[in-house]
Design an enzyme around this catalytic site. Structure first.
Site, mmCIF file in Angstrom:
data_model
loop_
_atom_site.group_PDB
_atom_site.id
_atom_site.type_symbol
_atom_site.label_atom_id
_atom_site.label_comp_id
_atom_site.label_asym_id
_atom_site.label_seq_id
_atom_site.Cartn_x
_atom_site.Cartn_y
_atom_site.Cartn_z
ATOM 1 N N GLY A 68 39.681 42.165 47.403
ATOM 2 C CA GLY A 68 40.872 42.004 46.566
ATOM 3 C C GLY A 68 41.093 43.218 45.672
ATOM 4 C CG ASP B 283 36.176 36.988 40.922
ATOM 5 O OD1 ASP B 283 37.278 36.829 40.353
ATOM 6 O OD2 ASP B 283 36.019 36.852 42.157
ATOM 7 N N GLY C 118 38.211 39.651 55.995
ATOM 8 C CA GLY C 118 36.983 38.996 56.419
ATOM 9 C C GLY C 118 36.168 39.763 57.429
HETATM 10 O O1 F6P Z 1 37.740 37.762 43.969
HETATM 11 C C1 F6P Z 1 38.913 38.099 43.301
HETATM 12 C C2 F6P Z 1 39.918 36.985 43.366
HETATM 13 O O2 F6P Z 1 41.036 37.365 42.593
HETATM 14 C C3 F6P Z 1 39.396 35.615 42.940
HETATM 15 O O3 F6P Z 1 39.264 35.492 41.543
HETATM 16 C C4 F6P Z 1 40.407 34.715 43.559
HETATM 17 O O4 F6P Z 1 39.893 33.423 43.797
HETATM 18 C C5 F6P Z 1 40.705 35.408 44.866
HETATM 19 O O5 F6P Z 1 40.356 36.768 44.705
HETATM 20 C C6 F6P Z 1 42.145 35.325 45.306
HETATM 21 O O6 F6P Z 1 42.242 35.919 46.534
HETATM 22 P P1 F6P Z 1 43.612 36.280 47.226
HETATM 23 O O7 F6P Z 1 44.156 37.517 46.563
HETATM 24 O O8 F6P Z 1 43.231 36.516 48.636
HETATM 25 O O9 F6P Z 1 44.537 35.123 47.017
#
Ligand code: F6P
Length: 357
Positions: A12, A136, A81
Site C-alpha cells: 500500500g 500501520d 499479492g
Molecule cells: O496496510 C496499510 C493499509 O492501509 C491498512 O491499514 C488497510 O487495512 C489496508 O492497507 C487497506 O488496503 P487497500 O488500500 O488495499 O484497501
C-alpha cells in the site's frame, strides 16, 4: 567497480515514499553507483519487458512530481499479492534481478512485501535491503515505519474536527481508523487527539463496557465524547469485521458501526460514525516522515553500496540500524499493552473499554 542498485516500492502507498526514493538515488549516485527504478513494485519485476528505468538525481528533485513533499510513490506500487501459484510469474520475478544486472535491490515495503521479496531473494540469491514503510507501523525490528507519522497526523486532525460536532451537539463521534491487526494509529492519534475511548485489537474491548463508560461520561455532565477505534478490533464473537469492496474483495472495516450501535443503545446521546479510510494514507508527508525516509533511504543506499544483504534498515533509539530480515519477515509488531503510551492514556482518563476494571 560501480554498483547497479535496483529500487522498488511495494504494498500500500503511504506518505514519505518519494523521500526514500530521492535519498536512495542521491546517495547511490554520490557513491559512484547507478540506480534502476522498478515500476509498480513486484509487478514491475514480473512484467516483460521489465518495467524499469535508470534514475538520476535530476529525476528526484524536491520540486518535481515525485518530490520530497509529495505523498504516494511516483514509481508506482502494487499489493496484488503473491504470484506463488503461477510458476512462470515466479520465475520471471526471480530472473529479473540478473536481467537488470543488479548488484543489490532496495525494497521499500511493509511486512507482507518484505516477506515476499525475501522469499525471492533467498531462492534466487539476490542481495536485498529492506526499508520499512506502512501507516500501520507493524513492521518488526523498527520503532517507526515510513508513513506512520503522517497517518497519525491525519487521524489526529480528524479527531480535532469531529470534536467540534461532539461538543456543539452533545454527540458521541466514533472514528474508525486503519491499522490492520494492530492499534498503533488508534493509540497515537487517540492520545494526541484527546479521545475519550481508544479501542485497539491488542486490548480487545467489551463493547458493552465501552458503551457504559461513555454513558457514565454523559451522566457526569460531559457534553460530547470522542471514540477512536482501530479497524482490526474484533467483534463480540472475536472475529475481525470486514467489508466487501466494489471489486468483490474483503477488507477490514465496519467495527466503527458496531461500536456506534452499542453506544447508541446505552446512551441518550446521538451517535455518528466516520470511517477515515484512505484519507489517512494520502497527502503530503509530515516533516517527521520526510526525515525518517531520508535517513533510512541514505542508510539503505550505503548498505547496498557495501556488501550487506538480507537485512532491513530500521529506526531504533533515534538512529538507523541494520536488522536481519529473518527477524522481520512474518512477525508483526503489535502494541504492547505495557507500553508507556497505554499507561499515559489510562492516566489521562481514557478508556480502552476492557470492562471489569
Ligand atoms: O496496510 C496499510 C493499509 O492501509 C491498512 O491499514 C488497510 O487495512 C489496508 O492497507 C487497506 O488496503 P487497500 O488500500 O488495499 O484497501
Amino acid at each position: 567497480m560501480s554498483k547497479r542498485i535496483g529500487v522498488l516500492t511495494s504494498g500500500g502507498d503511504c506518505a514519505g515514499l518519494n523521500a526514500v526514493l530521492r535519498a536512495v538515488v542521491r546517495r547511490v549516485c554520490a557513491g559512484g553507483g547507478e540506480v534502476v527504478g522498478i515500476r509498480d513494485g513486484i509487478d514491475g519485476l514480473r512484467a516483460r519487458p521489465i518495467a524499469a528505468a535508470p534514475l538520476r538525481p535530476a529525476d528526484v528533485e524536491c520540486d518535481g512530481a515525485g518530490g520530497i513533499g509529495q505523498g504516494g510513490t511516483w514509481l508506482g506500487t502494487s499489493n496484488s499479492g503473491d504470484p506463488a501459484r503461477d510458476p512462470s510469474a515466479q520465475a520471471r520475478i526471480r530472473a529479473a534481478y540478473g536481467e537488470l544486472g543488479l548488484d543489490a535491490l532496495i525494497g521499500v515495503g511493509g511486512d507482507g512485501s518484505l516477506r515476499l521479496l525475501r522469499g525471492h531473494a533467498s531462492a534466487a540469491g539476490w542481495r536485498l535491503i529492506g526499508v520499512p514503510k506502512t501507516i500501520d507501523n507493524d513492521v518488526a525490528g523498527t520503532d517507526l515505519a515510513v508513513g506512520h507519522a503522517s497517518a497519525v497526523a491525519a487521524a489526529t486532525d480528524a479527531l480535532d474536527r469531529l470534536r467540534t460536532t461532539a461538543e456543539s451537539h452533545g454527540r458521541v463521534m466514533v472514528l474508525e481508523v486503519m491499522g490492520r491487526d494492530t492499534g498503533h494509529i488508534a493509540l497515537a492519534s487517540g492520545i494526541a487527539g484527546g479521545a475519550d475511548a481508544i479501542l485497539i485489537p491488542e486490548i480487545p474491548p467489551d463493547l458493552n463496557a465501552v458503551a457504559g463508560d461513555i454513558a457514565a461520561r454523559h451522566r457526569h455532565g460531559h457534553r460530547g465524547s470522542l471514540v477512536v477505534v482501530a479497524e482490526g478490533v474484533p467483534d463480540p464473537a472475536g472475529a475481525a469485521v470486514r467489508r466487501r469492496d466494489p471489486g468483490g474483495g474483503a477488507h477490514y472495516g465496519g467495527i466503527g458501526e458496531r461500536v456506534g450501535r452499542a453506544i447508541a443503545a446505552a446512551t441518550a446521546a446521538e451517535v455518528r460514525v466516520t470511517v477515515l479510510g484512505h484519507l489517512q494514507r494520502g497527502g503530503p508527508p509530515v516533516a517527521e516522515d520526510r526525515l525518517l525516509a531520508s535517513v533510512l533511504g541514505v542508510a539503505a543506499a550505503e548498505r547496498a553500496l557495501g556488501e550487506d544483504g538480507d537485512c532491513m534498515v530500521g529506526w531504533r533509539n533515534r538512529a538507523p540500524c541494520g536488522v536481519p530480515l529473518g527477524q522481520v519477515a512474518g512477525r508483526l509488531r503489535r502494541v504492547d499493552p505495557a507500553d508507556a503510551r497505554v499507561a499515559a492514556a489510562r492516566g489521562l482518563g481514557m478508556t480502552f473499554g476492557e470492562g471489569g476494571a
